[in-house]
Design an enzyme around this catalytic site. Structure first.
Site, PDB file in Angstrom:
ATOM      1  NE  ARG A   1       3.830   6.597   1.735  1.00 21.11           N
ATOM      2  CZ  ARG A   1       4.227   5.395   2.106  1.00 21.11           C
ATOM      3  NH1 ARG A   1       4.881   4.617   1.258  1.00 21.11           N
ATOM      4  NH2 ARG A   1       3.974   4.947   3.299  1.00 21.11           N
TER       5      ARG A   1
ATOM      6  CD  GLU B   1      11.035  -7.985   5.306  1.00 22.14           C
ATOM      7  OE1 GLU B   1      11.361  -9.132   5.698  1.00 22.14           O
ATOM      8  OE2 GLU B   1      10.619  -7.112   6.095  1.00 22.14           O
TER       9      GLU B   1
ATOM     10  NE  ARG C   1      10.165   5.903   8.567  1.00 25.00           N
ATOM     11  CZ  ARG C   1       9.204   5.697   7.660  1.00 25.00           C
ATOM     12  NH1 ARG C   1       9.373   4.755   6.730  1.00 25.00           N
ATOM     13  NH2 ARG C   1       8.099   6.417   7.677  1.00 25.00           N
TER      14      ARG C   1
ATOM     15  CG  ASN D   1       8.471  -2.036   0.125  1.00 22.17           C
ATOM     16  OD1 ASN D   1       7.938  -2.230   1.221  1.00 22.17           O
ATOM     17  ND2 ASN D   1       9.004  -0.880  -0.210  1.00 22.17           N
TER      18      ASN D   1
ATOM     19  CB  ALA E   1       1.610  -0.227   6.197  1.00 27.65           C
TER      20      ALA E   1
ATOM     21  N   PRO F   1       0.782  -1.226   0.000  1.00 31.65           N
ATOM     22  CG  PRO F   1      -0.211  -1.170   2.093  1.00 31.65           C
ATOM     23  CD  PRO F   1       0.483  -2.097   1.142  1.00 31.65           C
ATOM     24  CG  ASN F   2      -0.163   4.252   1.409  1.00 29.83           C
ATOM     25  OD1 ASN F   2      -1.158   4.836   1.000  1.00 29.83           O
ATOM     26  ND2 ASN F   2      -0.145   3.593   2.559  1.00 29.83           N
TER      27      ASN F   2
ATOM     28  CG  HIS G   1      11.490  -2.609   4.581  1.00 27.80           C
ATOM     29  ND1 HIS G   1      10.133  -2.740   4.471  1.00 27.80           N
ATOM     30  CD2 HIS G   1      11.948  -3.734   5.164  1.00 27.80           C
ATOM     31  CE1 HIS G   1       9.785  -3.907   4.991  1.00 27.80           C
ATOM     32  NE2 HIS G   1      10.866  -4.544   5.407  1.00 27.80           N
TER      33      HIS G   1
ATOM     34  CE1 TYR H   1       8.721   4.778   2.876  1.00 25.77           C
ATOM     35  CE2 TYR H   1       7.373   6.763   3.131  1.00 25.77           C
ATOM     36  CZ  TYR H   1       7.767   5.504   3.571  1.00 25.77           C
ATOM     37  OH  TYR H   1       7.213   4.973   4.712  1.00 25.77           O
TER      38      TYR H   1
HETATM   39  C1  DHK Z   1       7.155   1.513   3.172  1.00 22.73           C
HETATM   40  C2  DHK Z   1       6.031   1.823   3.871  1.00 22.73           C
HETATM   41  O1  DHK Z   1       4.943   2.242   3.261  1.00 22.73           O
HETATM   42  C3  DHK Z   1       6.008   1.757   5.341  1.00 22.73           C
HETATM   43  O2  DHK Z   1       4.722   1.435   5.841  1.00 22.73           O
HETATM   44  C4  DHK Z   1       7.047   0.822   5.918  1.00 22.73           C
HETATM   45  C5  DHK Z   1       8.347   0.897   3.797  1.00 22.73           C
HETATM   46  C6  DHK Z   1       8.410   1.108   5.287  1.00 22.73           C
HETATM   47  C7  DHK Z   1       9.622   1.272   3.056  1.00 22.73           C
HETATM   48  O3  DHK Z   1      10.552   1.826   3.661  1.00 22.73           O
HETATM   49  O4  DHK Z   1       9.692   1.007   1.861  1.00 22.73           O
HETATM   50  O5  DHK Z   1       7.097   0.961   7.307  1.00 22.73           O
END
Ligand code: DHK
Length: 143
Positions: A18, A97, A106, A73, A76, A10-11, A99, A23
């Protein structure tokens, strides 16, 4: 030709827009381009993103037949989803995995990962280069 699934939670459709201070400014299209460029002729990638847990699980099930490895990835869902862990436990190939951010620097709720209980490698804090490292690792393990 072997296919590596690059799954995004998500996102991450908003990557580049964002919270760029966390990011970065690069987009999911940039991730796709870099991951494709990292593949030798023997491998290809299929990059997918969903804001819905069930869709990610369905893609992991699809990967059981279609993919040699998974770079994921879960965003959340990393921190909440036993269901994604269970789905990954049905997959036999390598799982990496990723991130983008350094989650351990964090909030405390980002320090725990259900997916890490299955992952063969975990990458955090390398920005989108983490995906490339993940793809390279899957290629190495499935050559
Ligand atoms: C991305 C997200 O959206 C967060 O919810 C994770 C992760 C971290 C990232 O660092 O890619 O906590």
């Amino acid at each position: 030709m072997k296919t590596i699934y690059v799954l995004n939670g998500p996102n991450l459709n908003l990557l580049g827009k964002r919270q760029p201070e966390i990011y970065g400014h690069e987009t999911l299209e940039d991730v796709e381009r870099l991951c494709a460029a990292a593949c030798p002729d023997s491998h290809t990638i299929r990059l997918l993103q969903s804001n819905h847990e069930g869709q990610i699980i369905d893609w992991i099930h699809e990967a059981r037949e279609a993919a040699c490895g998974i770079v994921i990835n879960p965003a959340a869902y990393t921190h909440t989803s036993v269901a994604i862990l269970d789905a990954l436990n049905t997959f036999e190939g390598p799982v990496i995995e990723v991130h983008i951010s350094q989650v351990h620097k964090r909030e405390a709720f980002r320090h725990h990962s259900y997916v890490s209980k299955r992952a063969d490698g975990v990458i955090a804090g390398l920005g989108i280069e983490g995906y490339v490292a993940g793809v390279r690792r899957v290629v190495q393990l499935t050559a």
